[in-house]
Design a protein around this motif. Structure first.
Motif, PDB file in Angstrom:
ATOM      1  N   ARG A 288       0.832  -1.205   0.000  1.00  0.00           N
ATOM      2  CA  ARG A 288       0.000   0.000   0.000  1.00  0.00           C
ATOM      3  C   ARG A 288       0.866   1.255   0.000  1.00  0.00           C
ATOM      4  NH1 ARG A 288      -3.076  -2.944   3.844  1.00  0.00           N
ATOM      5  NH2 ARG A 288      -2.066  -1.772   5.523  1.00  0.00           N
ATOM      6  N   THR A 289       1.924   1.232   0.802  1.00  0.00           N
ATOM      7  CA  THR A 289       2.769   2.418   0.940  1.00  0.00           C
ATOM      8  C   THR A 289       3.524   2.724  -0.342  1.00  0.00           C
ATOM      9  OG1 THR A 289       3.048   2.029   3.313  1.00  0.00           O
ATOM     10  CG2 THR A 289       4.669   3.438   2.236  1.00  0.00           C
ATOM     11  N   VAL A 290       4.160   1.704  -0.922  1.00  0.00           N
ATOM     12  CA  VAL A 290       4.965   1.975  -2.113  1.00  0.00           C
ATOM     13  C   VAL A 290       4.080   2.313  -3.315  1.00  0.00           C
ATOM     14  CG1 VAL A 290       6.935   0.607  -1.327  1.00  0.00           C
ATOM     15  CG2 VAL A 290       5.138  -0.501  -2.676  1.00  0.00           C
ATOM     16  N   GLU A 291       2.896   1.695  -3.405  1.00  0.00           N
ATOM     17  CA  GLU A 291       1.999   2.040  -4.497  1.00  0.00           C
ATOM     18  C   GLU A 291       1.509   3.472  -4.357  1.00  0.00           C
ATOM     19  OE1 GLU A 291       0.921   0.606  -7.230  1.00  0.00           O
ATOM     20  OE2 GLU A 291       2.185  -1.163  -6.982  1.00  0.00           O
ATOM     21  N   ARG A 292       1.200   3.865  -3.127  1.00  0.00           N
ATOM     22  CA  ARG A 292       0.714   5.229  -2.894  1.00  0.00           C
ATOM     23  C   ARG A 292       1.795   6.268  -3.200  1.00  0.00           C
ATOM     24  NH1 ARG A 292      -0.581   4.625   1.982  1.00  0.00           N
ATOM     25  NH2 ARG A 292       1.299   5.485   2.952  1.00  0.00           N
ATOM     26  N   ASN A 293       3.034   5.984  -2.819  1.00  0.00           N
ATOM     27  CA  ASN A 293       4.105   6.971  -2.939  1.00  0.00           C
ATOM     28  C   ASN A 293       4.815   6.958  -4.285  1.00  0.00           C
ATOM     29  OD1 ASN A 293       3.595   7.779  -0.311  1.00  0.00           O
ATOM     30  ND2 ASN A 293       5.162   6.464   0.575  1.00  0.00           N
ATOM     31  N   TYR A 294       4.844   5.797  -4.945  1.00  0.00           N
ATOM     32  CA  TYR A 294       5.710   5.695  -6.123  1.00  0.00           C
ATOM     33  C   TYR A 294       5.019   5.212  -7.401  1.00  0.00           C
ATOM     34  CZ  TYR A 294       9.120   5.984  -2.374  1.00  0.00           C
ATOM     35  OH  TYR A 294       9.835   6.386  -1.282  1.00  0.00           O
ATOM     36  N   ALA A 295       3.773   4.778  -7.348  1.00  0.00           N
ATOM     37  CA  ALA A 295       3.101   4.262  -8.540  1.00  0.00           C
ATOM     38  C   ALA A 295       3.101   5.307  -9.650  1.00  0.00           C
ATOM     39  CB  ALA A 295       1.677   3.839  -8.222  1.00  0.00           C
ATOM     40  N   GLY A 296       3.551   4.912 -10.838  1.00  0.00           N
ATOM     41  CA  GLY A 296       3.564   5.798 -11.989  1.00  0.00           C
ATOM     42  C   GLY A 296       4.789   6.669 -12.112  1.00  0.00           C
ATOM     43  N   THR A 297       5.587   6.799 -11.028  1.00  0.00           N
ATOM     44  CA  THR A 297       6.790   7.611 -11.106  1.00  0.00           C
ATOM     45  C   THR A 297       7.902   6.819 -11.796  1.00  0.00           C
ATOM     46  OG1 THR A 297       7.740   6.873  -8.994  1.00  0.00           O
ATOM     47  CG2 THR A 297       6.162   8.691  -8.919  1.00  0.00           C
ATOM     48  N   ARG A 298       8.929   7.537 -12.215  1.00  0.00           N
ATOM     49  CA  ARG A 298      10.072   6.868 -12.839  1.00  0.00           C
ATOM     50  C   ARG A 298      10.667   5.841 -11.885  1.00  0.00           C
ATOM     51  NH1 ARG A 298      15.692   7.356 -13.056  1.00  0.00           N
ATOM     52  NH2 ARG A 298      16.620   7.049 -15.121  1.00  0.00           N
ATOM     53  N   LEU A 299      10.824   6.229 -10.602  1.00  0.00           N
ATOM     54  CA  LEU A 299      11.400   5.312  -9.613  1.00  0.00           C
ATOM     55  C   LEU A 299      10.492   4.113  -9.395  1.00  0.00           C
ATOM     56  CD1 LEU A 299      13.741   4.885  -7.618  1.00  0.00           C
ATOM     57  CD2 LEU A 299      12.376   6.087  -5.891  1.00  0.00           C
ATOM     58  N   GLY A 300       9.183   4.347  -9.340  1.00  0.00           N
ATOM     59  CA  GLY A 300       8.251   3.248  -9.129  1.00  0.00           C
ATOM     60  C   GLY A 300       8.222   2.283 -10.290  1.00  0.00           C
ATOM     61  N   ARG A 301       8.245   2.803 -11.493  1.00  0.00           N
ATOM     62  CA  ARG A 301       8.225   1.923 -12.661  1.00  0.00           C
ATOM     63  C   ARG A 301       9.492   1.072 -12.723  1.00  0.00           C
ATOM     64  NH1 ARG A 301       7.004   5.523 -17.742  1.00  0.00           N
ATOM     65  NH2 ARG A 301       6.955   3.465 -18.749  1.00  0.00           N
ATOM     66  N   GLN A 302      10.601   1.624 -12.255  1.00  0.00           N
ATOM     67  CA  GLN A 302      11.853   0.865 -12.239  1.00  0.00           C
ATOM     68  C   GLN A 302      11.896  -0.114 -11.082  1.00  0.00           C
ATOM     69  OE1 GLN A 302      15.899   2.757 -12.882  1.00  0.00           O
ATOM     70  NE2 GLN A 302      16.050   2.390 -10.680  1.00  0.00           N
ATOM     71  N   GLU A 303      11.620   0.360  -9.865  1.00  0.00           N
ATOM     72  CA  GLU A 303      11.806  -0.443  -8.669  1.00  0.00           C
ATOM     73  C   GLU A 303      10.634  -1.358  -8.359  1.00  0.00           C
ATOM     74  OE1 GLU A 303      14.677  -0.415  -6.905  1.00  0.00           O
ATOM     75  OE2 GLU A 303      15.500   0.998  -8.358  1.00  0.00           O
ATOM     76  N   LEU A 304       9.443  -1.062  -8.870  1.00  0.00           N
ATOM     77  CA  LEU A 304       8.263  -1.892  -8.604  1.00  0.00           C
ATOM     78  C   LEU A 304       7.815  -2.696  -9.827  1.00  0.00           C
ATOM     79  CD1 LEU A 304       6.102   0.637  -6.542  1.00  0.00           C
ATOM     80  CD2 LEU A 304       7.652  -1.120  -5.681  1.00  0.00           C
ATOM     81  N   ASP A 305       7.881  -2.086 -10.997  1.00  0.00           N
ATOM     82  CA  ASP A 305       7.397  -2.762 -12.198  1.00  0.00           C
ATOM     83  C   ASP A 305       8.503  -3.452 -12.983  1.00  0.00           C
ATOM     84  OD1 ASP A 305       4.895  -1.821 -11.537  1.00  0.00           O
ATOM     85  OD2 ASP A 305       5.017  -0.082 -12.859  1.00  0.00           O
ATOM     86  N   GLY A 306       9.755  -3.232 -12.588  1.00  0.00           N
ATOM     87  CA  GLY A 306      10.858  -3.876 -13.283  1.00  0.00           C
ATOM     88  C   GLY A 306      11.076  -3.366 -14.687  1.00  0.00           C
TER      89      GLY A 306
END
Length: 423
Positions: free
Chosen positions: A209-227
């Motif tokens: 929940r935390t990482v999706e809320r803070n990083y979903a859609g961002t450059r960092l989130g797409r790299q660190e969460l979506d691979g």
């Protein structure tokens, strides 16, 4: 006694990796190439995959091996990473070895199995340590973090020379470093991508929940969460870092003007260019705001015209800006069939796309443009837009629509302002 043995067999079967692994981790029926590159988000199961892969090779288990492998290299960023993550970690080799558990000999930097298989430990800090040893297989973890990545990888290739079919598994969260850029487009490599949320059953719900809320859609989130491998072109007009700075500010309650810009495709075939549709507004302080990316692919004229007019009404826009190079008067007439009252301002391109985009990119560089939300596909085009257009010859439909919208609002005639209250 027979019942006990059957129960024990059932428990062992239920504990095997094929009962728990996801298809990206356990690709049944897939023909893996000799080099397998796994790009995964944080917590997506990369380490577990690597440990199970090594365990399967030592035991000769399908789908990873058709025979037993006896000499394996384990390569990490540091020797400590190999030990703490790849060997002794919660998802490491020792943790997943339910039978035929190896012994770790730290003084000799190796794992030893009772049947004679050996896995030797190496660090990206010392490429020369890979000179001399030879292997049948290698597991390389967090390759994008390696300190001497290309030198270590090259030395490893010379050592993979034993057995009938030497193989290697590369697991990493992707970063646009030279080695990863080269590997993702190389022949003879199987590339698998895994997202963090796919492994949600094994992660703390609060973490997701935390990482999706803070990083979903961002450059960092797409790299660190979506691979995803997020990269910038050296000659691009925009960079990921600069676009990150455009998001996060509060949209003003009032906007002086709002336009819907449309860059229609030449045809309505599925293989044709997309219809670029971008909504943008101009604030009282002169800041431009990108409000919406409504681009459509493979849409017939009546469909994209309906979408354009719907956005015109939804955002209470002043006008529709439409490029007419491709369709001429057809663009306005198609929109008129859907909404005869919608004002259409035709614009015609007399200069190349790059030249038209440069003044708009300058507005971004001056901090005069903001994005009301994340627009990943639009941002991808912006950061891939170089002097020769997009890579692969694709048409920059979203960028074209963006340029027309901001040119109309900030570089062209401002027209009569109209005040709206969005509070």
């Amino acid at each position: 006694m027979k019942t006990f043995r059957r129960q024990e067999l059932v428990y062992r079967l239920l504990d095997e990796w094929w009962m728990h692994g996801r298809l990206p981790q356990y690709p049944v029926g897939a023909r893996l190439k000799d080099t397998w590159l796994v790009l995964g988000g944080r917590g997506s199961g990369k380490t577990r995959l690597g440990a199970e892969w090594v365990n399967a090779l030592v035991r000769g288990l399908s789908p990873f091996a058709g025979r037993k492998y006896g000499r394996i290299a384990l390569v990490g960023e540091t020797l400590g990473d190999v030990r703490e993550v790849m060997i002794e970690g919660p998802s490491g080799i020792l943790s997943v070895s339910r039978t035929n558990r190896p012994r770790y000999e730290p003084s000799r930097r190796r794992l030893v199995w009772d049947d004679g298989a050996v896995a030797m430990v190496f660090s990206s800090e010392d490429p020369d340590s890979l000179r001399g040893p030879q292997f049948e297989a290698a597991w390389c973890d967090e390759v994008a973090k390696w300190k001497n990545a290309e030198a270590v990888f090259d030395m490893l290739q010379f050592g993979l020379r034993l057995g009938e079919r030497p193989v290697q598994l590369l697991t990493t969260t992707p970063k646009p470093v030279p080695l990863i850029r080269k590997l993702v487009v190389a022949d003879g490599i199987t590339v698998t991508r895994m997202r963090t949320e796919e492994n949600g059953a094994h992660l703390a719900p609060a973490f997701l929940r935390t990482v999706e809320r803070n990083y979903a859609g961002t450059r960092l989130g797409r790299q660190e969460l979506d691979g995803e491998l997020i990269d910038d072109r050296d000659d691009a007009l925009w960079t990921r870092a600069s676009l990150e700075a455009t998001v996060g500010q509060v949209l003003p309650d009032e906007l002086r003007r709002i336009v819907v810009a449309v860059d229609p495709p030449a045809t309505s075939r599925r293989t044709s260019d997309a219809c670029g549709i971008v909504v943008a507004g101009l604030a009282e302080d002169g800041t431009g705001w990108v409000l919406h990316d409504g681009t459509l692919s493979g849409a017939k004229p009546e469909r994209w015209a309906a979408s354009v007019t719907a956005l015109f009404r939804r955002f209470e826009a002043d006008t529709i800006v439409a490029e007419v190079n491709q369709g001429g008067e057809m663009v306005a007439s198609v929109i008129a069939t859907v909404d005869p009252t919608a004002p259409v301002k035709p614009v015609r391109a007399s200069r190349g796309k790059w030249v038209r985009a440069e003044p708009v990119a300058a507005l971004y560089a001056q901090g005069r443009v903001r994005h009301a939300a994340r627009f990943p596909e639009l941002e991808d085009e912006m950061c891939d837009f170089g002097t020769d257009g997009l890579s692969g010859g694709r048409s920059p439909d979203r960028v074209d629509a963006l340029v027309w919208a901001l040119t109309e609002l900030m570089l062209g005639s401002a027209g009569e302002p109209r005040i709206r209250d969005f509070s």
